[in-house]
Enzyme design. Sequence first.
Site, mmCIF file in Angstrom:
data_model
loop_
_atom_site.group_PDB
_atom_site.id
_atom_site.type_symbol
_atom_site.label_atom_id
_atom_site.label_comp_id
_atom_site.label_asym_id
_atom_site.label_seq_id
_atom_site.Cartn_x
_atom_site.Cartn_y
_atom_site.Cartn_z
ATOM 1 N N GLU A 155 4.401 -6.384 1.524
ATOM 2 C CA GLU A 155 3.842 -6.775 0.221
ATOM 3 C C GLU A 155 3.648 -5.573 -0.694
ATOM 4 O OE1 GLU A 155 0.140 -8.080 1.735
ATOM 5 O OE2 GLU A 155 1.015 -9.710 2.901
ATOM 6 N N PRO A 156 4.717 -4.875 -1.052
ATOM 7 C CA PRO A 156 4.550 -3.690 -1.889
ATOM 8 C C PRO A 156 4.369 -4.073 -3.367
ATOM 9 C CG PRO A 156 6.864 -4.067 -1.455
ATOM 10 C CD PRO A 156 6.124 -5.149 -0.740
ATOM 11 N N GLY A 157 3.429 -3.444 -4.020
ATOM 12 C CA GLY A 157 3.249 -3.641 -5.459
ATOM 13 C C GLY A 157 3.599 -2.360 -6.188
ATOM 14 N N CYS A 193 -15.582 3.612 -27.697
ATOM 15 C CA CYS A 193 -16.915 4.215 -27.627
ATOM 16 C C CYS A 193 -17.457 4.199 -26.207
ATOM 17 C CB CYS A 193 -17.863 3.479 -28.560
ATOM 18 S SG CYS A 193 -17.190 3.365 -30.214
ATOM 19 N N GLU A 194 -16.799 4.920 -25.327
ATOM 20 C CA GLU A 194 -17.219 5.083 -23.932
ATOM 21 C C GLU A 194 -16.804 6.484 -23.517
ATOM 22 O OE1 GLU A 194 -18.483 2.854 -21.681
ATOM 23 O OE2 GLU A 194 -18.276 0.988 -22.809
ATOM 24 N N TYR A 211 -0.648 -1.595 -12.186
ATOM 25 C CA TYR A 211 -2.082 -1.620 -12.498
ATOM 26 C C TYR A 211 -2.354 -0.995 -13.876
ATOM 27 C CZ TYR A 211 -1.801 -2.712 -7.583
ATOM 28 O OH TYR A 211 -1.425 -3.283 -6.388
ATOM 29 N N ARG A 255 -6.827 3.019 -15.365
ATOM 30 C CA ARG A 255 -6.813 3.717 -14.071
ATOM 31 C C ARG A 255 -7.553 5.064 -14.067
ATOM 32 N NH1 ARG A 255 -2.888 5.320 -11.680
ATOM 33 N NH2 ARG A 255 -3.596 4.791 -9.608
ATOM 34 N N GLY A 280 0.783 -1.232 0.000
ATOM 35 C CA GLY A 280 0.000 0.000 0.000
ATOM 36 C C GLY A 280 0.807 1.269 0.000
#
Length: 432
Positions: free
Chosen positions: A287-289, A356-357, A385, A326, A238
């Site tokens: 647990e770093p990502g 198309c969004e 991510y 993201r 985190g």
Amino acid sequence: MHDFRFVGNQLFCEGVSLASLAKKFGTPLYVYSQHTLTDHYQKLAAALAPVDHLVCYAMKSNSNLSVLRVLADLGSGFDIVSAGELQRVLAAGGDPAKCVFAGVGKTAAEIEFALRAGVYCFNVESEPELQRINRVAAKLKKIAPIAVRVNPNIEAHTHAKITTGTYENKFGIAFEDIAGVYARAAKLKNLRLRGVQMHIGSQITETTPFELAVKKVLPLVEKLKAKHGLEFFSVGGGLGIVYHSMLASGVPAWWQSAAAKNILTPASYAARLLPWLQPLGLKILMEPGRFISGNAGALVTRVEYVKRTGKKNFVIVDAAMNDLIRPAFYDAYHEIVPLIRNGKATLKSDVVGPICESGDYFCKDRPLPKVGEGDTLALLSAGAYGAVMGSNYNARPLPPEILVNGKKFAVARERQAVEKIWSDEKVVAWLK
Ligand SMILES: *Cc1c(COP(=O)(O)O)cnc(C)c1O
């Protein structure tokens, strides 16, 4: 620190110009810096050096095999959330005995696979899961190492979609119930109570929520250690990163001002947490990502059109929300810079993809140097991510991923061939 910087007017990743990579491999394109990955891992490991520790890289943030190999070679463990991720670790040459298996929905088949592979620990999120792991372990005549995830009910002051440590969300077991859960787990014959785990959320940019959570669970961890002979305490991941002003005036200005702004760094994190953790006498897991992979990657894209409506300047690029979700998913900010600085005045622009969004945008009303068709841009801090959340929406092939190391670069993932998108589909028999 990271390794994307302007040299003259050209944006470089380490010793390689991004414009040259865009020319060689086309766009959209992910580029990763091996040195940044290494540097971030080593800074965390150094900060934890005073205690027995294991850094388990949260590979859900970026699980490219080359990225995993870089970290495995440094001695990293891995935080995995599926059997598929464990297979990736094995494919990349990582050590299953340094893997912790997290997640609220582990299937019996996944538990069996992880037990046979010999993972370091299952981080358990409910009592039914404890029972299931015990059953699977009994069937295999094995002892399953487990830790229970404590939900400390601490507000991490981050985005709602990435807060995990309060009772409003699905993660972990309530702080007040933990002692009872361990007492019941101790009676399950095929479990070994190996540790305690917590994780309060993602993109947390101050040390205070981490310190509050550790302080809150510490007495509980001490009691559990005395009673059940635990070996480790995992403080989760985190750790937040900086997404803004990465390249202001050509140098990573945020780094120089980090101390002044009390931004989280490995050193500040360790300085606040180690005084609490060291006396415990347990192995400390982390647990770093994002902290490792986030600033190690950029998404490179090309301008297809510039479209002016009455009110707006739209820069339409060839990357889209299927490549980097993201901004659409978390309202995330990614700094956007031209690969070649043109010195032109800025213009408030929306950078959007071709999907198309209405959610398919990378920024809105942001002052950007005026660009035109064929110009190339980089979305910075896209290493975490990013590619892992990619999809084939609109039948768009996944972009290639390039790993840079000094002046060297190599393809870490080929651009997906368009036919591969539907290679598992069929026209059913009665339609033929
Ligand atoms: C997602 C996750 C992490 C990593 O989060 P980052 O913000 O990327 O560091 C670590 N532990 C658990 C249990 C997670 O779910």
